[in-house]
Design an enzyme around this catalytic site. Structure first.
Site, PDB file in Angstrom:
ATOM      1  N   ASP A 140      15.579  26.999  25.538  1.00  0.00           N
ATOM      2  CA  ASP A 140      16.701  27.922  25.404  1.00  0.00           C
ATOM      3  C   ASP A 140      18.047  27.221  25.284  1.00  0.00           C
ATOM      4  O   ASP A 140      18.238  26.091  25.735  1.00  0.00           O
ATOM      5  CB  ASP A 140      16.728  28.915  26.571  1.00  0.00           C
ATOM      6  N   GLU A 159      14.953  28.339  30.866  1.00  0.00           N
ATOM      7  CA  GLU A 159      15.231  27.390  31.954  1.00  0.00           C
ATOM      8  C   GLU A 159      16.623  27.585  32.497  1.00  0.00           C
ATOM      9  O   GLU A 159      16.861  27.442  33.708  1.00  0.00           O
ATOM     10  CB  GLU A 159      15.056  25.945  31.463  1.00  0.00           C
TER      11      GLU A 159
END
Length: 420
Positions: free
Chosen positions: A86, A144
């Site tokens: 991400d 994350e």
């Protein structure tokens, strides 16, 4: 004497130059098309296609947008290699020709590097299966940055169908020079907790504050008072950071709003201190609202709870020994514990592995090219690092070639520390 793992890593990556251009192109493509947490559909699709083409059995949609690729290659341990995918809600200001094409979203933490290195290492190992034995589990994790992705993956029923790892390995790029590796046995990174505080006032006209309860003033007092937690409530022997990262309230200069919202993040290095800080935040928020005469107590919501990152000492010694041979003993640095946080450790927790913790190791590798490092102002590493944009900066820009090559070698060598 060179270890078998280091020898195999060099042999396995001897053809890296043939693939370097394609990997650099892959990295630039991922960098130009960042996706926020839980929206990593394109990135996951690319990773899944590459792993499938390399011979992995790929399970997609694990924990949302996560994926896991399994490559079985005879008897031996199961080694989990993990990368996160991400991006951050940051507007890129690097000026790179492959800068983010998505407004307000940027790979400011290097997860594009991590994903590229995972794919590169997996493909390298798949090309040379005669050199190793065991099972490779390549994991591309979402979210994350929220501290939610790893937990979502291991709680997905599909995760229980995957082989249980014997070692969990991961890495993170940083702004120091490519070829440098940071290791630390034991505590490496801090726990992180996000607390959202909603303050309730009584709105009205800015010309008549006496008829209102101003939540902005209360929020300002709260942010100021919170600074005393570290300076006056926690022992100076403990490492703690409390940050008010967002204060949002109001719509117009002459309107006192009904509510204010303060978003806090704090870092700690023990469960006891985490509980102490959280209790202090709650106490101070409630007291400030009471002192201001707020019509109701504040609402506090805890989220983004990152665990401590604690490296297994034996696993770290095993991996760092291979890295010392690959990059040179002087390139492997012991540093930390750091105040940054990760959710990587979740993959090794006992509760997600049949009741037995899996040895895990996490390290940092440099992403700044040798030339850029040499050109950076400053005499020593600390002075140079102060001038090079780091993680979460809008100008963070790991070198496309140097960072991918270093990260691929580090991840491949770590896998072969077990699979050889």
């Amino acid at each position: 004497m060179t270890s078998r793992a280091a020898e195999l890593t060099r042999e396995m990556l001897s053809d890296f130059g043939e693939h370097a251009a394609g990997l650099g192109e892959l990295y630039r493509d991922l960098h130009a098309h960042p996706e926020p947490s839980w929206q990593e559909h394109r990135t996951a699709g690319i990773a899944a296609a590459r792993l499938h083409a390399a011979g992995f059995k790929v399970t997609e949609g694990v924990g949302g947008t996560g994926l896991a690729g399994v490559l079985r290659n005879g008897d031996g341990p199961v080694v989990l290699l993990r990368a996160d995918m991400d991006a951050l809600p940051v507007t890129e200001r690097t000026g790179l020709p492959y800068a983010s094409a998505v407004p307000g979203v940027m790979h400011a933490c290097g997860h594009d590097v991590h994903t590229t290195c995972l794919i590169a290492a997996a493909e390298a190992l798949a090309r040379r299966t005669a050199l190793w034995s065991g099972t490779l589990l390549a994991v591309a994790q979402p979210a994350e940055e929220l501290g939610e992705g790893a937990l979502a993956m291991v709680r997905d029923p599909a995760w229980r169908e995957l082989p249980r790892p014997d070692a969990v390995l991961g890495q993170h790029v940083g702004p120091f020079p490519a070829g440098s590796i940071v290791h630390r046995p034991g505590l490496l990174m801090s726990a992180a907790t996000t607390v959202d505080v909603r303050i309730f006032g009584r709105g009205g006209h800015g010309s008549s504050p006496e008829t209102c309860v101003d939540p902005i003033v209360t929020a300002a007092h709260l942010v100021t008072r919170l600074q005393t937690i570290v300076s006056r409530e926690v022992s100076p022997r403990e490492s703690v950071v409390v940050t008010a990262g967002m204060l949002r309230a109001g719509t117009k200069a002459n309107v006192i709003p009904d509510e204010a919202h303060v978003a806090l993040n704090f870092r700690s290095q023990s469960p006891r201190v985490r509980d102490q800080v959280l209790a202090a935040i709650r106490r101070i928020a409630e007291a400030e609202c009471a002192a201001s005469g707020c019509p109701r107590p504040p609402e506090l919501a805890v989220s983004g709870d990152f665990p401590l990152t604690v490296n297994d000492a034996a696993a770290d010694a095993r991996v760092s020994a291979v890295h010392a041979e690959l990059f040179g003993a002087e390139a492997v640095i012991e540093h930390g514990p750091l105040m940054g946080s990760e959710d990587f450790s979740v993959f090794g927790f006992a509760e997600h592995n049949g009741g037995t913790a899996v040895p895990s190791d996490f390290w940092f590798f440099g992403g700044t090219s040798p030339q850029a490092w040499a050109d950076a102002p400053g005499e020593g590493p600390e002075e140079k690092l102060a001038t090079i944009p780091g993680n979460h900066s809008s100008q963070f820009a790991p070198d496309a070639e140097a960072s991918v090559q270093a990260g691929t070698a580090a991840l491949t060598g770590a896998a072969l520390a077990y699979l050889s």
